[in-house]
Design a protein around this motif. Structure first.
Motif, short mmCIF file in Angstrom:
data_model
loop_
_atom_site.label_atom_id
_atom_site.label_comp_id
_atom_site.label_asym_id
_atom_site.label_seq_id
_atom_site.Cartn_x
_atom_site.Cartn_y
_atom_site.Cartn_z
N THR A 126 42.37 53.79 6.13
CA THR A 126 41.21 54.37 5.46
C THR A 126 41.53 55.69 4.75
N TYR A 143 41.63 45.07 3.91
CA TYR A 143 41.07 45.00 2.57
C TYR A 143 39.62 45.47 2.51
N GLN A 144 38.98 45.58 3.67
CA GLN A 144 37.65 46.18 3.67
C GLN A 144 37.72 47.65 3.27
N SER A 145 38.90 48.25 3.46
CA SER A 145 39.11 49.64 3.04
C SER A 145 39.70 49.74 1.63
N GLY A 180 38.41 48.11 -1.02
CA GLY A 180 37.43 47.62 -1.97
C GLY A 180 36.51 46.57 -1.41
N GLY A 181 36.85 46.03 -0.23
CA GLY A 181 35.98 45.07 0.44
C GLY A 181 36.39 43.63 0.25
N ASN A 193 37.00 57.79 -0.07
CA ASN A 193 37.10 56.34 0.12
C ASN A 193 35.69 55.77 0.06
N HIS A 194 35.37 55.14 -1.05
CA HIS A 194 34.01 54.65 -1.27
C HIS A 194 33.86 53.16 -0.92
N SER A 195 34.82 52.61 -0.21
CA SER A 195 34.74 51.20 0.19
C SER A 195 33.71 51.03 1.29
N HIS A 196 33.24 49.80 1.40
CA HIS A 196 32.24 49.45 2.41
C HIS A 196 32.69 48.17 3.10
#
Length: 705
Positions: A313, A510-512, A514-515, A552-555
């Motif tokens: 992350t 991969y959730q970190s 870009g999802g 880090n704007h991933s969700h």
């Protein structure tokens, strides 16, 4: 129980090439037919319940620098049939015992012009077909190079496919659902960036490939026992709906260096009109050899935590310092370097994870970034990247070993090769001995980036031989292996059960980045997991990753209840609680399920299944006999309805249900969950809401009288 029945039938010069040979499955539902076409081309077709599933499809191999390939001009010189039936016990697995029951047809073919022989061996199970090419010892076929394997799978229509693009280097893609005829138009959109990827065709896809026909038949295409051979992809002729094998080449374009006697991997077709039976199939394992490790007592399933997610992350770093523009091991002096203050693998930080593991009943702690070289490890084609022996100044190997041992915790080693496999093999014996000397019984290996040696790809014959070499060498040292970025598994874990995990797909990391699609985990059991367990690294409770690192704007596209369910639906004897300890402390009541859930099973029941939509699994734990249920849901909210008829009659159980709240949603309200208890028996039923990207998890414990 083991039973053999052999029948040999011989036809010599008078054999009619046009005459076909039939093979039926033990239950009679499958019928495979082999024949030679007029030009002597081998062909097969497959029916299920009297319906065509695979239309007549050609078999053969195109050879390089040879006047005559192994494609046609064959006559049948012998056929041999056999029946085999046994029950065998896996070292670890979804069930305590597996039945291996098939009927077999081995067809010996002679090529008239060259006087060369090959054998095509078919094994027909109650859940599908496996077949392979065999090359007996003979004077006219000794050494040969495969230009391409020409195995066909001719489909009966424009089926729905759950696919990822054909690629020689990565399987780390989200799945696309489309008709076969739509693959060409969607191929570019289906690709996402990766540090190493090599696509080869606009209609190329990877196995395991899941298909569904318009009349509700489920078909899975894959391979088993991939050893000393290139990984098989599939290329689609979308005019005729025919898949043809497409092997991974080396830098010269060669796809296999063969020496007789030898054989190819098995090509597999698993079929059912019930999606649950695809998930329950053990055909891939059954087509692999029994364990070659005599004493397996040291091979243990592992539930672990680790210094990993904080680096993924961006909260921490693998690298120790920012001082060096480049690093050369043995020359760069890390003892004089200034720490960057972000390094994750410090003695103090690792001790926190060890304490957390001991407090919560985990087996082990993984530490990444412990060894020198991470400042300059990627993208430079460096041969000597790591030595797998030298720790950073802030990582006390011996001290941490003693500390972990005092707490009853094992440590998991991390070996990142950076694609330099020659360097890894150069250090392998010393690295494995270093592990044993310091109490490490398991290793997570990595192959990030382009393969340096031979200009090759991750999935060609050379690399597959390397992965196998590392597994077998690890067995010599009684070390378990969890290989990341390696070729996707094909059941080799039966033969070498120290292979307790692989990545080889788009995992939680991969959730970190870009999802991933919210239905991703409803597809993986039908595709990637067909070949063996995946180190998916579930258990993420904080979905907003900006709270770990502001930029880090991933969700994480999952509800918290869905993350719990993954410990049951994504089978693996190696399961990680991947989130940071402080996030588990925040949701201690939900974390209880991760602490309780087993990782080794005596029985598994697939209660509901539809690829891309939902999977519901119940499993019975070894030792305790407790049951656990997991349900993962796709894009749309639904009510899951299950029966508890798998429970023992006459007994009562307490079921603790961890479920999505009514307003839960993977994107807008992922941490909304409920926990409730109820008494259940084998006559009980449950209707449970699953939110978009959601699910539920249940622990079931017998009420003792």
């Amino acid at each position: 129980m083991k039973q053999f029945l052999f029948t040999a039938l011989l036809w010599l010069a008078f054999f009619s090439p046009a005459k076909s040979q039939q093979l039926k499955s033990p239950n009679g539902k499958f019928v495979m037919e082999f024949s030679l076409q007029n030009d002597g081309t081998p062909s097969y077709n497959l029916n299920y319940k009297s319906k065509a599933v695979v239309k007549p499809s050609k078999l053969g191999l195109e050879l390089k620098d040879d006047k005559k390939s192994l494609l046609n001009d064959f006559t049948v010189v012998a056929t041999k049939t056999a029946t085999f039936d046994e029950n065998w016990k896996p070292v670890w697995g979804e069930v305590a015992s597996i039945r291996n029951h098939y009927n077999e047809l081995a067809v010996t073919l002679n090529q008239k012009e060259t006087d060369r022989q090959i054998v095509i061996r078919f094994r027909l199970f109650d859940d599908g077909l496996g077949f392979r090419y065999e090359f007996p010892s003979q004077k006219n076929l000794t050494y040969f190079v495969i230009k391409e394997e020409r195995t066909q799978f001719a489909m009966t229509g424009d089926h729905t496919a759950f696919w990822i693009p054909g690629d020689y280097d990565t399987q780390e893609y989200d799945y696309t659902t489309s008709k076969l005829s739509e693959i060409r138009g969607l191929s570019e959109k289906a690709k996402t960036a990766n540090v190493s990827q090599t696509s080869f065709s606009t209609t190329g896809v990877q196995t395991a490939l899941m298909l569904k026909t318009t009349d509700g038949l489920y078909i899975n295409l894959h391979e088993a026992a991939l050893i000393n051979y290139s990984c098989m992809h599939l290329n689609l002729d979308d005019k005729n709906m025919i898949f043809e094998s497409w092997l991974t080449p080396d830098a010269k374009g060669d796809k296999g260096y063969m020496q007789a006697p030898s054989h190819s991997p098995w090509r597999t077709i698993i079929i059912s009109d019930d999606a649950r039976e695809i998930l329950a199939s053990k055909m891939t394992l059954n087509l692999n050899d029994p364990s070659k490790i005599e004493d397996t007592s040291w091979i243990k399933p592992v539930k672990y935590v680790g210094v990993w997610w904080e680096m993924i992350t961006g909260k921490s770093s693998w690298a120790y310092t920012d001082d060096f523009p480049t690093v050369q091991l043995g020359i760069s002096d890390f003892s004089k370097a200034k720490p960057n203050g972000k390094h994750g693998a410090t003695t103090a930080n690792v001790k926190k994870y060890i304490d957390f593991a001991a407090k919560n009943g985990f087996d082990a702690v993984l530490v990444e970034g412990w060894n020198e070289g991470w400042e300059d490890w990627f993208g430079h084609s460096k041969d000597y990247v790591f030595d797998f022996l030298t720790p950073y100044p802030d990582f006390d190997v011996k001290g941490l070993h003693e500390y972990a041992k005092s707490k009853g915790i094992k440590m998991i080693m991390h070996h990142e090769t950076s694609g330099s496999v020659r360097n890894y093999e150069r250090h392998l014996d010393k690295a494995y001995q270093f592990m044993k000397d310091n109490g490490y019984d398991a290793v997570k290996s990595g192959y990030v980036g382009s393969i340096i040696e031979n200009g090759g790809n991750h999935y060609n014959q050379f690399m597959n031989n390397h992965y196998q070499y590392a597994i077998e060498k690890a067995a010599d040292y009684k070390i378990m292996v969890n290989a990341h970025e390696a070729v996707r598994p094909t059941g080799i874990c039966r033969t070498y059960p120290n292979l307790i995990g692989n990545e080889a797909a788009r995992g939680t990391e991969y959730q970190s980045f870009g999802g991933s699609k919210p239905n991703h985990v409803t597809v993986l059991p039908f595709t990637r997991l067909v070949g063996g367990p995946m180190d998916y690294t579930p258990g993420i409770f904080e979905m907003d990753l900006s709270k770990l690192k502001p930029d880090n704007h991933s969700h994480v596209n999952s509800t918290l209840a869905n993350q719990l369910a993954l410990y049951v639906t994504m089978y693996s004897p190696l399961q990680m609680a991947a989130d940071l300890p402080e996030n588990y402390d925040r949701f201690a009541d939900a974390f209880q399920f991760i602490k309780d859930v087993a990782i080794d099973w005596t029985d598994s029941k697939y209660l509901e299944a539809e690829p891309g939509q939902y999977v519901t699994v119940a499993r019975k734990a070894k030792v305790t006999n407790n049951w656990f249920i997991g349900n993962v849901n796709g894009d749309n909210s639904r009510t899951s309805t299950i029966k508890f008829d798998f429970l023992e009659k006459g007994k009562k159980y307490i079921a603790t249900i961890y479920a999505d709240a009514k307003d839960a949603h993977y994107k807008t309200n992922p941490q909304a969950y409920t926990i409730r208890k109820m008494t259940v028996t084998n006559k009980s039923k449950l209707a449970q809401l699953s939110a978009p990207g959601g699910g539920y998890a249940i622990s079931i414990i017998e009420i003792k009288k």
